[in-house]
Design a protein around this motif. Structure first.
Motif, PDB file in Angstrom:
ATOM      1  N   ASP A  15       0.861  -1.181   0.000  1.00 51.13           N
ATOM      2  CA  ASP A  15       0.000   0.000   0.000  1.00 51.13           C
ATOM      3  C   ASP A  15       0.903   1.237   0.000  1.00 51.13           C
ATOM      4  O   ASP A  15       1.833   1.328   0.808  1.00 51.13           O
ATOM      5  CB  ASP A  15      -0.884  -0.018   1.249  1.00 51.13           C
ATOM      6  CG  ASP A  15      -1.681   1.249   1.392  1.00 51.13           C
ATOM      7  OD1 ASP A  15      -2.660   1.412   0.652  1.00 51.13           O
ATOM      8  OD2 ASP A  15      -1.297   2.087   2.239  1.00 51.13           O
ATOM      9  N   PRO A  16       0.679   2.191  -0.899  1.00 49.90           N
ATOM     10  CA  PRO A  16       1.573   3.355  -1.004  1.00 49.90           C
ATOM     11  C   PRO A  16       1.747   4.139   0.297  1.00 49.90           C
ATOM     12  O   PRO A  16       2.838   4.603   0.605  1.00 49.90           O
ATOM     13  CB  PRO A  16       0.918   4.222  -2.082  1.00 49.90           C
ATOM     14  CG  PRO A  16       0.078   3.282  -2.877  1.00 49.90           C
ATOM     15  CD  PRO A  16      -0.361   2.206  -1.923  1.00 49.90           C
ATOM     16  N   VAL A  17       0.680   4.281   1.076  1.00 51.42           N
ATOM     17  CA  VAL A  17       0.784   5.016   2.343  1.00 51.42           C
ATOM     18  C   VAL A  17       1.668   4.246   3.323  1.00 51.42           C
ATOM     19  O   VAL A  17       2.552   4.817   3.965  1.00 51.42           O
ATOM     20  CB  VAL A  17      -0.621   5.273   2.946  1.00 51.42           C
ATOM     21  CG1 VAL A  17      -0.512   5.897   4.326  1.00 51.42           C
ATOM     22  CG2 VAL A  17      -1.438   6.159   2.011  1.00 51.42           C
ATOM     23  N   PHE A  18       1.458   2.932   3.424  1.00 54.08           N
ATOM     24  CA  PHE A  18       2.286   2.106   4.301  1.00 54.08           C
ATOM     25  C   PHE A  18       3.740   2.126   3.829  1.00 54.08           C
ATOM     26  O   PHE A  18       4.664   2.247   4.635  1.00 54.08           O
ATOM     27  CB  PHE A  18       1.758   0.668   4.338  1.00 54.08           C
ATOM     28  CG  PHE A  18       2.656  -0.258   5.119  1.00 54.08           C
ATOM     29  CD1 PHE A  18       2.658  -0.215   6.507  1.00 54.08           C
ATOM     30  CD2 PHE A  18       3.493  -1.150   4.472  1.00 54.08           C
ATOM     31  CE1 PHE A  18       3.487  -1.055   7.238  1.00 54.08           C
ATOM     32  CE2 PHE A  18       4.332  -1.991   5.184  1.00 54.08           C
ATOM     33  CZ  PHE A  18       4.326  -1.945   6.576  1.00 54.08           C
ATOM     34  N   LYS A  19       3.941   2.020   2.522  1.00 55.55           N
ATOM     35  CA  LYS A  19       5.294   2.034   1.963  1.00 55.55           C
ATOM     36  C   LYS A  19       6.013   3.329   2.342  1.00 55.55           C
ATOM     37  O   LYS A  19       7.173   3.305   2.776  1.00 55.55           O
ATOM     38  CB  LYS A  19       5.235   1.876   0.448  1.00 55.55           C
ATOM     39  CG  LYS A  19       6.586   1.874  -0.217  1.00 55.55           C
ATOM     40  CD  LYS A  19       6.439   1.721  -1.736  1.00 55.55           C
ATOM     41  CE  LYS A  19       7.769   1.931  -2.415  1.00 55.55           C
ATOM     42  NZ  LYS A  19       7.656   1.869  -3.860  1.00 55.55           N
ATOM     43  N   ASP A  20       5.350   4.463   2.186  1.00 54.50           N
ATOM     44  CA  ASP A  20       5.960   5.754   2.533  1.00 54.50           C
ATOM     45  C   ASP A  20       6.317   5.811   4.015  1.00 54.50           C
ATOM     46  O   ASP A  20       7.389   6.295   4.397  1.00 54.50           O
ATOM     47  CB  ASP A  20       5.022   6.906   2.178  1.00 54.50           C
ATOM     48  CG  ASP A  20       4.892   7.110   0.669  1.00 54.50           C
ATOM     49  OD1 ASP A  20       5.721   6.568  -0.093  1.00 54.50           O
ATOM     50  OD2 ASP A  20       3.956   7.822   0.259  1.00 54.50           O
ATOM     51  N   LYS A  21       5.418   5.306   4.872  1.00 54.35           N
ATOM     52  CA  LYS A  21       5.683   5.301   6.316  1.00 54.35           C
ATOM     53  C   LYS A  21       6.851   4.376   6.657  1.00 54.35           C
ATOM     54  O   LYS A  21       7.685   4.706   7.502  1.00 54.35           O
ATOM     55  CB  LYS A  21       4.433   4.881   7.090  1.00 54.35           C
ATOM     56  CG  LYS A  21       3.351   5.934   7.113  1.00 54.35           C
ATOM     57  CD  LYS A  21       2.139   5.457   7.893  1.00 54.35           C
ATOM     58  CE  LYS A  21       1.048   6.509   7.911  1.00 54.35           C
ATOM     59  NZ  LYS A  21      -0.132   6.067   8.667  1.00 54.35           N
TER      60      LYS A  21
END
Length: 87
Positions: A32-38
């Motif tokens: 998930d892009p949000v999880f990846k960024d975090k």
């Protein structure tokens, strides 16, 4: 008599490679892009704020830097040429 010093006097450098980057630390694009960024932010923060812990977890004395495929292109080309030559 220091044999290592004598040996070093006999060595002649004929070529030096450009800087070779260590293997990349990568994160799957399937996350998930949000999880990846975090996740990326947390790992970079650990590297900056507690490098001893980060290095122990990563298995060596390391620091993270943003990079691109272009920085690895010479290695990619070498691997491709080696595979072609072995056929």
């Amino acid at each position: 008599m220091d044999h290592d010093a004598d040996l070093m006097k006999k060595i002649r450098i004929i070529w030096e490679s450009p800087l070779i980057a260590n293997g990349p630390t990568i994160v799957s694009n399937r996350l998930d892009p949000v999880f990846k960024d975090k996740l990326v932010a947390a790992v970079k923060k650990l590297d900056r704020e507690d490098n001893a812990c980060f290095s122990k977890a990563a298995g060596g004395s390391l620091h993270l830097e943003d990079t691109s495929v272009a920085e690895y292109q010479s290695i990619i080309d070498l691997v491709k040429a080696t595979k072609f030559a072995q056929r």
